[in-house]
Design an enzyme around this catalytic site. Structure first.
Site, PDB file in Angstrom:
ATOM      1  CE  LYS A 121      -2.667  -1.840   3.326  1.00 25.54           C
ATOM      2  NZ  LYS A 121      -3.480  -2.060   4.462  1.00 25.54           N
ATOM      3  CG  HIS A 343      19.024  -0.141   3.905  1.00 33.41           C
ATOM      4  ND1 HIS A 343      18.561  -0.888   2.851  1.00 33.41           N
ATOM      5  CD2 HIS A 343      17.971  -0.035   4.765  1.00 33.41           C
ATOM      6  CE1 HIS A 343      17.296  -1.218   3.060  1.00 33.41           C
ATOM      7  NE2 HIS A 343      16.916  -0.722   4.224  1.00 33.41           N
ATOM      8  CE  LYS A 439      13.776   0.803  12.744  1.00 33.22           C
ATOM      9  NZ  LYS A 439      12.913   1.340  11.728  1.00 33.22           N
ATOM     10  CE  LYS A 488      30.396  20.569   7.586  1.00 30.74           C
ATOM     11  NZ  LYS A 488      30.506  20.067   8.952  1.00 30.74           N
ATOM     12  NE  ARG A 571      22.400  16.210  19.539  1.00 33.55           N
ATOM     13  CZ  ARG A 571      22.635  16.760  18.347  1.00 33.55           C
ATOM     14  NH1 ARG A 571      23.347  16.110  17.465  1.00 33.55           N
ATOM     15  NH2 ARG A 571      22.165  17.955  18.064  1.00 33.55           N
TER      16      ARG A 571
HETATM   17  O1  LIG Z   1      14.347  -1.271   5.134  1.00 34.10           O
HETATM   18  C1  LIG Z   1      13.954  -0.503   5.983  1.00 34.10           C
HETATM   19  O2  LIG Z   1      13.959   0.812   5.700  1.00 34.10           O
HETATM   20  C2  LIG Z   1      13.149   1.710   6.443  1.00 34.10           C
HETATM   21  C3  LIG Z   1      13.691   3.097   6.136  1.00 34.10           C
HETATM   22  O3  LIG Z   1      13.537   3.373   4.785  1.00 34.10           O
HETATM   23  P1  LIG Z   1      13.422   4.880   4.292  1.00 34.10           P
HETATM   24  O4  LIG Z   1      13.443   4.781   2.832  1.00 34.10           O
HETATM   25  O5  LIG Z   1      12.137   5.403   4.856  1.00 34.10           O
HETATM   26  O6  LIG Z   1      14.583   5.594   4.866  1.00 34.10           O
HETATM   27  C4  LIG Z   1      13.195   1.422   7.911  1.00 34.10           C
HETATM   28  O7  LIG Z   1      12.256   2.225   8.584  1.00 34.10           O
HETATM   29  C5  LIG Z   1      12.842  -0.029   8.151  1.00 34.10           C
HETATM   30  O8  LIG Z   1      13.000  -0.332   9.521  1.00 34.10           O
HETATM   31  C6  LIG Z   1      13.728  -0.943   7.353  1.00 34.10           C
HETATM   32  O9  LIG Z   1      13.223  -2.266   7.413  1.00 34.10           O
END
Ligand SMILES: O=C1O[C@H](COP(=O)(O)O)[C@@H](O)[C@H](O)[C@H]1O
Ligand SMILES: NC(=O)C1=CN([C@@H]2O[C@H](COP(=O)(O)OP(=O)(O)OC[C@H]3O[C@@H](n4cnc5c(N)ncnc54)[C@H](OP(=O)(O)O)[C@@H]3O)[C@@H](O)[C@H]2O)C=CC1
Length: 597
Positions: A121, A343, A439, A488, A571
């Site tokens: 979705k 990532h 997170k 910078k 942070r």
């Molecule tokens: O693969 C994932 O990515 C999201 C963050 O993706 P974004 O494109 O919104 O930066 C992450 O929230 C999630 O935990 C993870 O499984």
């Protein structure tokens, strides 16, 4: 096909300079040719370099469902203009053994498996609509949602319509376009492990394909434990009989080396590697795509891209919200598997790879895998883990990770991690690559920071005081939000005296380009339809990525290493600073000067 559409070449997307878009660097189109005995698919590619532009790389595949690559031919081209897509002449096609099958005779059917779910979705249907709006989908296409939930076509359309949006600059005819798009969307309810249910889907797909050459794309937007069931059933009952069949697989690709290898083995029982598109949506983000352009098309960067000039590299991901609603999934994986192993590591590999032979998917992935295999095994001493705890701010109480009902009270799953990684090769020997992902932090951001060494014998050192590192150049590639690349530098403050200042040379996308940046899923879906694998993960890359992280993950879990608690919205754990300090690094995102628009 899509790329020959006058609207789709996404080059127009990034006006003012069409040549800036990737399609101008790597244009490709797919056609098919037939001989009485065999049918082949021909992928034509034109690359931006002077060397390869003279060639038309023709990949010939048998049109079986398993797409074995039979031959790769380089056909010399004549009269190829700058950035144009080369054409195979009919004579050349004939020499290759067949006649052209026009677009009118082909169709693409896209099945979103798990269509009732969150990702479908939120991302997949909106991305498909954006491609449709941009005229990037082939003339004949059909989209099917597939899941167990009972839904009619109308209910699917109603569900999907709620999440479709038009780009700010594409409001014209938006609701008409949405209506037309939704008419091409259908739904089939079925079990994930039922060949019969997939055979019913196949029947419906065939009705829509109406005897055309059919290409089929399955997007597995489902939990990983049912990937194999679906692939087995789809491959037995719903794969294309005369065109290609491809499967996009969502992460997580396992939890460790063993489970990932088992998943790959399972998938390969039914599919060839060429049919598997493992998606890492960060590779589809505009600034991650731009990383190679920045590096390999600018003389000012590439010569500096090594241990000789770079002090450290930082890969930073933060979200200002917790795992709300996804705790059940997250607790089984944790932030290292969720963000770092895929990532951030993918970005690192792209950042650090040697110059590929070409922009061809295999050449790029070959270089990435070399980087991953040159990395030093991660030690637990080089990692800091954290977990967010409840915090009250401005009268609002934010929950702790373990407040999520789907998370056990004694969970030690990290929601934050920082790590120091090293690439033991000649280019990067000794350079710390620091990763940080978390997170429920104070901000949402993803960026790459490159901190350069100080200028030897700096004439202006007196102006900077004793901390020379404060005056070093830093290149920041801000992946999101508010995409930017800024450098910078030190400069003189105007006036009669000699006072130095720090300024940013800033490519701020919102100011430079009026067009909206496409979502990563749009790019990746289009690539999968076109058979472009460059931004998808090959199985050996995946193995190398897991080899790096698996021993660490096992040790953290076996020893039940307790994460350092940090307040929601902060942070992150202070341990991350000690880790950076151990390698003489200061996190670049903490200073007040982290960004000037
Ligand atoms: O693969 C994932 O990515 C999201 C963050 O993706 P974004 O494109 O919104 O930066 C992450 O929230 C999630 O935990 C993870 O499984
Ligand atoms: N959501 C996100 O932001 C992201 C998700 N992903 C990955 O994408 C995939 C899909 O994610 P998402 O949409 O959030 O997942 P969901 O949990 O929403 O699942 C998708 C669909 O799969 C079916 N399903 C869910 N659980 C089960 C189960 N245990 N057994 C059988 N079927 C089940 C449900 O459909 P029904 O009951 O109708 O059959 C559900 O609507 C996952 O692999 C996820 O890890 C990756 C990156 C980001």
């Amino acid at each position: 096909m899509a790329l020959s559409s006058p609207k789709c070449p996404s080059s127009s997307h990034f006006a003012p300079a069409p040549s800036r878009h990737r399609r101008s660097m790597a244009s490709s189109s797919i056609s098919s040719i037939q001989s009485p005995a065999r049918r082949y698919f021909v992928k034509r590619s034109a690359f931006g370099s002077a060397r390869s532009r003279q060639w038309n790389v023709v990949y010939m595949r048998e049109a079986s469902t398993k797409e074995p690559v039979t031959t790769k031919k380089e056909v010399p081209l004549k009269n190829v203009g700058n950035g144009s897509v080369p054409k195979i002449s009919s004579e050349e096609l004939k020499n290759l053994g067949g006649i052209n099958v026009s677009e009118k005779e082909t169709t693409v059917s896209i099945t979103v498996v798990g269509a009732s779910g969150d990702l479908a979705k939120k991302k997949i249907f909106p991305a498909l609509f954006a491609l449709y709006y941009e005229d990037c989908l082939p003339e004949h296409f059909t989209i099917f949602g597939y899941a167990r939930s009972k839904m009619t076509d109308a209910e699917l359309r109603s569900m999907v319509s709620k999440t479709l949006t038009c780009r700010i600059d594409k409001r014209e005819n938006c609701s008409d376009k949405m209506e037309q798009f939704l008419k091409r969307c259908f739904y089939h309810s079925g079990q994930y492990d039922s060949e019969d249910n997939f055979a019913e889907l196949d029947k419906k797909l065939k009705e829509h394909e109406a005897g055309r050459l059919s290409n089929r794309l399955f997007y597995l937007s489902i939990p990983p434990n049912i990937f194999i069931d679906v692939v087995k059933c789809a491959s037995a009952s719903a794969s294309s009989a005369n065109g290609w069949t491809r499967v996009i697989v969502e992460k997580p690709f396992g939890r460790d080396s063993e489970s990932s290898a088992a998943l790959t083995r399972g998938l390969k029982q039914y599919l060839n590697e060429d049919q598997i598109f493992r998606i890492d949506h960060y590779l589809g983000k505009e600034l991650v795509e731009n990383l190679s352009v920045l590096r390999f098309s600018n003389l000012v960067f590439e010569p500096l891209w090594s241990r000789q000039y770079i002090r450290n590299v930082q890969l930073i991901f933060s979200e200002d919200f917790g795992t709300e609603g996804r705790g059940g999934y997250f607790d089984h994986y944790g932030i290292i598997r969720d963000i770092m192993q895929n990532h951030l590591l993918q970005i690192l590999a792209l950042f650090a790879m040697e110059t590929p032979v070409s922009l061809d998917a295999e050449d790029i992935r070959n270089e990435k895998v070399k980087v991953l295999r040159s990395m030093r095994p991660l030690l637990v001493e080089d990692v800091v883990v954290g977990q967010y705890k409840s915090h009250t701010k401005g009268g609002v109480t934010y929950p702790a990770y373990i407040d999520d009902k789907t998370v056990p009270n004694d969970s030690v799953t990290p929601t934050f991690a920082a790590a120091a990684l090293f690439i033991d090769n000649a280019r990067w020997d000794g350079v710390p690559f620091l990763m940080k992902a978390g997170k429920a932090l104070h901000t949402k951001r993803a960026e790459i920071r490159v901190q350069f060494r100080h200028v030897p014998g700096n004439l202006y050192k007196k102006s900077f005081g004793t901390d020379l590192d404060r005056a070093t150049n830093e290149l920041v590639i801000r992946v999101q939000p508010d995409e930017a690349i800024y450098l910078k530098i030190n400069n003189k403050i105007p006036g009669l005296g000699m006072r130095l200042d720090r300024s940013n040379l800033n490519l701020h996308y919102a100011a430079r380009y009026s067009k909206e940046i496409p979502d990563a899923y749009e790019r990746l879906l289009l690539d999968a339809i076109e058979g472009e694998r460059r931004l998808f993960i090959r199985s050996d890359e995946l193995d190398a990525a897991w080899a790096l992280f698996t021993p660490l993950l096992k040790e953290l879990e076996e020893k039940k290493i307790a994460p350092e608690l940090y307040p929601y919205g902060s942070r992150g754990p202070v341990g991350a600073h000690y880790l950076a300090a151990k390698y003489n690094v200061r996190w670049g995102d903490l200073g007040s000067d982290h960004y000037q628009a």
